[in-house]
Design an enzyme around this catalytic site. Structure first.
Site, PDB file in Angstrom:
ATOM      1  N   GLY A  46      -2.202 -13.626  34.130  1.00  0.00           N
ATOM      2  CA  GLY A  46      -0.922 -13.757  33.211  1.00  0.00           C
ATOM      3  C   GLY A  46       0.306 -13.511  34.208  1.00  0.00           C
ATOM      4  N   GLN A  51       8.924 -10.696  34.781  1.00  0.00           N
ATOM      5  CA  GLN A  51       8.332 -10.105  36.130  1.00  0.00           C
ATOM      6  C   GLN A  51       8.890 -10.963  37.358  1.00  0.00           C
ATOM      7  OE1 GLN A  51       4.139 -10.554  34.345  1.00  0.00           O
ATOM      8  NE2 GLN A  51       3.783  -9.040  36.072  1.00  0.00           N
ATOM      9  N   CYS A  91      -1.859  -5.171  37.055  1.00  0.00           N
ATOM     10  CA  CYS A  91      -0.470  -5.857  36.753  1.00  0.00           C
ATOM     11  C   CYS A  91      -0.121  -6.376  38.194  1.00  0.00           C
ATOM     12  CB  CYS A  91       0.388  -4.908  36.152  1.00  0.00           C
ATOM     13  SG  CYS A  91       2.170  -5.638  35.775  1.00  0.00           S
ATOM     14  N   LEU A  92       0.612  -7.365  38.236  1.00  0.00           N
ATOM     15  CA  LEU A  92       1.065  -8.068  39.286  1.00  0.00           C
ATOM     16  C   LEU A  92       2.368  -7.197  39.795  1.00  0.00           C
ATOM     17  CD1 LEU A  92       0.403 -11.784  38.763  1.00  0.00           C
ATOM     18  CD2 LEU A  92      -0.986 -10.240  39.986  1.00  0.00           C
ATOM     19  N   HIS A 133      -0.340  -7.523  26.857  1.00  0.00           N
ATOM     20  CA  HIS A 133       0.234  -6.918  27.963  1.00  0.00           C
ATOM     21  C   HIS A 133       1.524  -7.659  28.436  1.00  0.00           C
ATOM     22  CE1 HIS A 133      -0.482  -5.469  32.210  1.00  0.00           C
ATOM     23  NE2 HIS A 133       0.410  -6.376  32.526  1.00  0.00           N
ATOM     24  N   GLU A 134       1.413  -9.127  28.266  1.00  0.00           N
ATOM     25  CA  GLU A 134       2.516 -10.087  28.483  1.00  0.00           C
ATOM     26  C   GLU A 134       3.815  -9.999  27.622  1.00  0.00           C
ATOM     27  OE1 GLU A 134       2.527 -11.053  31.550  1.00  0.00           O
ATOM     28  OE2 GLU A 134       0.271 -10.837  31.800  1.00  0.00           O
TER      29      GLU A 134
HETATM   30  O1  K1U Z   1       0.928  -9.283  33.879  1.00  0.00           O
HETATM   31  C1  K1U Z   1       0.528  -9.364  34.993  1.00  0.00           C
HETATM   32  O2  K1U Z   1       0.937  -8.561  35.812  1.00  0.00           O
HETATM   33  C2  K1U Z   1      -0.581 -10.149  35.195  1.00  0.00           C
HETATM   34  C3  K1U Z   1      -1.852  -9.083  34.914  1.00  0.00           C
HETATM   35  C4  K1U Z   1      -2.406  -9.585  33.557  1.00  0.00           C
HETATM   36  C5  K1U Z   1      -3.718  -8.745  33.016  1.00  0.00           C
HETATM   37  C6  K1U Z   1      -4.612  -8.268  33.542  1.00  0.00           C
HETATM   38  C7  K1U Z   1      -5.573  -7.699  33.171  1.00  0.00           C
HETATM   39  C8  K1U Z   1      -5.535  -7.045  31.933  1.00  0.00           C
HETATM   40  C9  K1U Z   1      -4.134  -7.412  31.133  1.00  0.00           C
HETATM   41  C10 K1U Z   1      -3.312  -8.243  31.609  1.00  0.00           C
HETATM   42  C11 K1U Z   1      -3.159  -9.723  36.135  1.00  0.00           C
HETATM   43  O3  K1U Z   1      -3.290 -10.820  36.173  1.00  0.00           O
HETATM   44  S1  K1U Z   1      -3.606  -8.476  37.156  1.00  0.00           S
HETATM   45  C12 K1U Z   1      -4.906  -9.396  38.113  1.00  0.00           C
HETATM   46  C13 K1U Z   1      -6.010  -9.599  37.601  1.00  0.00           C
HETATM   47  O4  K1U Z   1      -6.320  -9.170  36.330  1.00  0.00           O
HETATM   48  C14 K1U Z   1      -6.908 -10.517  37.981  1.00  0.00           C
HETATM   49  C15 K1U Z   1      -6.569 -11.107  39.456  1.00  0.00           C
HETATM   50  C16 K1U Z   1      -7.767 -12.108  39.934  1.00  0.00           C
HETATM   51  C17 K1U Z   1      -8.579 -12.397  38.967  1.00  0.00           C
HETATM   52  C18 K1U Z   1      -8.976 -12.054  38.130  1.00  0.00           C
HETATM   53  C19 K1U Z   1      -8.251 -10.989  37.361  1.00  0.00           C
HETATM   54 ZN    ZN Z   2       1.678  -7.058  34.191  1.00  0.00          ZN
END
Ligand code: K1U
Ligand code: ZN
Length: 167
Positions: A46, A51, A91-92, A133-134
């Site tokens: 996401g 961000q 979270c990125l 989350h987003e």
């Molecule tokens: O919003 C963001 O920072 C993105 C975040 C979204 C998220 C992940 C987990 C739970 C709620 C929301 C991410 O994508 S973190 C990275 C991640 O979860 C992932 C990366 C590669 C493969 C699978 C998952």
């Molecule tokens: Zn995030």
């Protein structure tokens, strides 16, 4: 398309409340395409416009295994939420930190698509968590802010130390 730089916590711009998108035009479609490319490259499931330092209410997500189901939500609104669940989130904007957060188990969300048409989604599981989350990002909230003050201050110290080493 272009890869966009992602803001990292504790950047104060992550606490900006995004404004509604007034018109779904070419500029918004280009932003959504760039955000999708940035999310896939990260990699993540996401990404909210906040961000990438764009303070408009737009998010992209793709929770599919093969990254084939991009979903774009413009001006998303949570219409209803039910139940409770706990799960680990990343979270990125907070790289390397994974923590358990309590969320609603099911949410109903209304938004506009890339044609400016309204649609509704009833989500549960990872989709529900990711949407919450987003949408929090669009409201200026980062997931670690749900944690205790002690945990948050430990995470801040870890991120500051990491930033000092990588500069
Ligand atoms: O919003 C963001 O920072 C993105 C975040 C979204 C998220 C992940 C987990 C739970 C709620 C929301 C991410 O994508 S973190 C990275 C991640 O979860 C992932 C990366 C590669 C493969 C699978 C998952
Ligand atoms: Zn995030």
């Amino acid at each position: 398309m272009a890869l966009l730089p992602i803001l990292h916590y504790p950047d104060p711009r992550l606490h900006t409340r995004a404004k509604p998108v007034a018109i779904v035009d070419k500029g918004i479609r280009k932003l959504a395409a760039d955000m999708a490319e940035t999310m896939y490259a990260a990699p993540g499931i996401g990404l909210a416009a906040t961000q990438v330092n764009v303070h408009q209410r737009l998010l992209v997500l793709d929770i599919s295994e093969d990254k084939s189901q991009l979903q774009v939500f413009i001006n998303p609104e949570i219409l209803s939420q039910e139940g409770a669940c706990e799960g680990e989130e990343g979270c990125l904007s907070v790289p390397g930190i994974y923590e358990t957060v309590k969320r609603s188990e099911r949410v109903k969300v209304r938004a506009l698509n890339l044609d400016g048409q309204p649609f509704e989604v009833e989500a549960d599981g990872l989709l529900a968590v990711c949407l919450q989350h987003e949408i929090d990002h669009l409201d200026g909230k980062v997931f670690i802010e749900y944690l205790s003050r002690l945990k948050l201050s430990r995470i801040k110290a870890k991120l500051t130390k990491h930033a000092r080493i990588t500069v």
